[in-house]
Design a protein around this motif. Structure first.
Motif, mmCIF file in Angstrom:
data_model
loop_
_atom_site.group_PDB
_atom_site.id
_atom_site.type_symbol
_atom_site.label_atom_id
_atom_site.label_comp_id
_atom_site.label_asym_id
_atom_site.label_seq_id
_atom_site.Cartn_x
_atom_site.Cartn_y
_atom_site.Cartn_z
ATOM 1 N N GLY A 175 0.703 -1.205 -0.057
ATOM 2 C CA GLY A 175 0.183 0.025 -0.036
ATOM 3 C C GLY A 175 0.820 1.333 -0.006
ATOM 4 N N ARG A 176 2.120 1.139 -0.232
ATOM 5 C CA ARG A 176 3.151 2.338 -0.227
ATOM 6 C C ARG A 176 2.858 2.846 -1.489
ATOM 7 N NH1 ARG A 176 4.958 2.237 5.323
ATOM 8 N NH2 ARG A 176 4.158 0.432 5.919
ATOM 9 N N ARG A 177 3.031 4.476 -1.602
ATOM 10 C CA ARG A 177 2.704 4.982 -2.826
ATOM 11 C C ARG A 177 3.743 6.115 -3.041
ATOM 12 N NH1 ARG A 177 0.475 1.336 -3.310
ATOM 13 N NH2 ARG A 177 -1.685 0.692 -4.211
ATOM 14 N N ARG A 178 4.556 6.489 -2.003
ATOM 15 C CA ARG A 178 5.330 7.409 -2.135
ATOM 16 C C ARG A 178 6.825 6.821 -1.808
ATOM 17 N NH1 ARG A 178 4.863 12.584 -3.215
ATOM 18 N NH2 ARG A 178 6.621 13.113 -2.021
ATOM 19 N N ALA A 206 4.326 0.175 -13.669
ATOM 20 C CA ALA A 206 3.117 -0.774 -13.849
ATOM 21 C C ALA A 206 1.844 -0.692 -13.195
ATOM 22 C CB ALA A 206 4.041 -2.252 -13.658
ATOM 23 N N ALA A 207 2.354 -0.026 -11.670
ATOM 24 C CA ALA A 207 1.478 0.355 -10.953
ATOM 25 C C ALA A 207 0.492 1.501 -10.948
ATOM 26 C CB ALA A 207 2.041 0.115 -9.258
ATOM 27 N N GLY A 208 0.923 2.204 -12.164
ATOM 28 C CA GLY A 208 0.025 3.215 -12.255
ATOM 29 C C GLY A 208 0.653 4.625 -11.501
ATOM 30 N N LEU A 209 1.915 4.282 -10.822
ATOM 31 C CA LEU A 209 2.212 5.543 -10.128
ATOM 32 C C LEU A 209 3.321 6.502 -10.799
ATOM 33 C CD1 LEU A 209 3.142 3.361 -6.868
ATOM 34 C CD2 LEU A 209 1.168 5.004 -7.280
ATOM 35 N N ALA A 210 3.566 7.755 -10.731
ATOM 36 C CA ALA A 210 4.253 8.511 -11.477
ATOM 37 C C ALA A 210 5.734 8.511 -10.958
ATOM 38 C CB ALA A 210 3.706 9.957 -11.668
ATOM 39 N N TYR A 211 6.542 8.534 -11.812
ATOM 40 C CA TYR A 211 8.208 8.678 -11.307
ATOM 41 C C TYR A 211 8.353 10.143 -10.915
ATOM 42 C CZ TYR A 211 13.369 8.969 -11.738
ATOM 43 O OH TYR A 211 14.233 9.281 -11.443
ATOM 44 N N ASP A 212 8.817 10.331 -9.783
ATOM 45 C CA ASP A 212 8.990 11.348 -9.149
ATOM 46 C C ASP A 212 10.451 11.746 -8.638
ATOM 47 O OD1 ASP A 212 9.052 13.864 -7.390
ATOM 48 O OD2 ASP A 212 7.376 13.369 -6.248
#
Length: 335
Positions: A175-178, A206-212
């Motif tokens: 559940g980690r997103r950042r 792949a998880a739909g998370l943006a590269y920051d």
């Protein structure tokens, strides 16, 4: 008194040639004969004269292992496995440190260190290129790692991209997103860093998370102090990750310290993972989740490749063997 093959042969009632066959592991010796010879060897405490054996083959019986830094526990642990694997061939291992990735110093190592000193080399280069290695004509060599992905020498690698993707995906499934990354390197020497960053990026995508970019911290070296400094830097700029992928375990140990100093709980506030499965990570508080390359298998494959080169066709095409890894999930990612 040092006993000779002749003494063992007389005690066992066989020929010197038969004793030699048993000592060298030939399979065509009859079981009862082999048992008599082995009993005589034990009774006389006979030890083969490896120096003489190597000299008959025109060799020294010494190989070298050259690694970037012995201060990084991964390489120290790998060296222990190489020494163990080499002992099965009767080889002594000379360990050399190539700190800093200095190209000219690495060229000296790749050329054989010194004439007639070593029979072969297991080498983890940082600065040399395939062209550098192709220009050298000398010591049989096996490379470790991804710095030279195509070239004239055999290689043992692990799939850094897939491993990094899997450990990052583990954080995402929690559940980690950042998710921060510590250990990025933009230099030519940072091959492992680039591959691990690629795996991290693939998992995010792949998880739909943006590269920051603000969550990615560089580290010129991969020591504990660098991990702590990078973690502090992320926190002081206002970045608040809920997980951190450190590109090796020593970086992760430093990050754990910085998080503790900041009053953040691991894994409740920030989950932390590393790469390498060094022994320290099994005793840190909390224990460290990590990618665990099979260091024993890496060493064994490298020694076997080198033995094949020494005893076989040195002009055969170079081979690349992939060693396995696994994820070790410990307290730093689970409450």
């Amino acid at each position: 008194m040092r006993h000779r093959l002749k003494d063992v042969a007389e005690r066992a009632g066989v020929s010197v040639k038969t004793v030699s066959n048993v000592v060298n592991g030939y399979l065509h010796v009859r079981p009862d004969t082999r048992a008599r010879v082995e009993e005589a060897i034990a009774e006389l405490n006979y030890r083969p004269n490896l120096s003489a054996r190597h000299l008959r083959k025109g060799r020294t019986g010494v190989i070298a292992l050259a690694v970037p830094e012995l201060d990084i526990p991964y390489f120290a642990e790998l060296a222990r496995h190489v020494v163990t694997a080499a002992a099965e061939y009767g080889w002594t291992v000379l360990v050399d440190q190539q700190a800093g990735g200095r190209r000219e110093q690495e060229r000296v190592v790749a050329a054989g260190i010194s004439d007639h000193l070593i029979d072969g080399l297991i080498f983890s280069p940082l600065a040399l290129t395939a062209e550098d290695l192709a220009s050298l004509d000398g010591t049989p060599m096996v490379l470790l790692g991804e710095r030279v992905d195509h070239g004239p020498a055999d290689r043992v690698v692990i799939d850094n991209v897939t491993a990094a993707r899997e450990i990052t995906d583990h954080l995402i499934r929690l559940g980690r997103r950042r998710i921060a990354a510590i250990g990025a390197q933009r230099t030519d020497e940072g091959a492992s860093a680039r591959l691990r960053l690629a795996g991290y990026t693939e998992a995010l995508r792949a998880a739909g998370l943006a590269y920051d970019e603000t969550l990615v911290a560089s580290a010129a070296a991969w020591h504990r102090a660098d991990g702590a400094a990078a973690m502090r830097g992320l926190l002081t700029t206002g970045v608040r990750p809920d997980a951190v992928f450190c590109f090796n375990d020593t970086l992760a140990l430093g990050a754990l310290r910085a998080l503790h100093e900041a009053g953040l709980r691991v894994p409740e506030d920030v989950a932390v993972v590393g790469f390498d499965d060094i022994e320290d990570g099994r005793f840190s508080v909390p224990t460290l989740s990590t990618v665990a390359p099979d260091k024993e298998q890496i060493a064994r494959l490298a020694v076997e490749l080198l033995a094949n080169r020494l005893d076989g066709d040195r002009a055969a095409p170079a081979r690349a063997l992939k060693a396995p890894y696994r994820l070790e999930l410990r307290e730093s990612t689970r409450s």
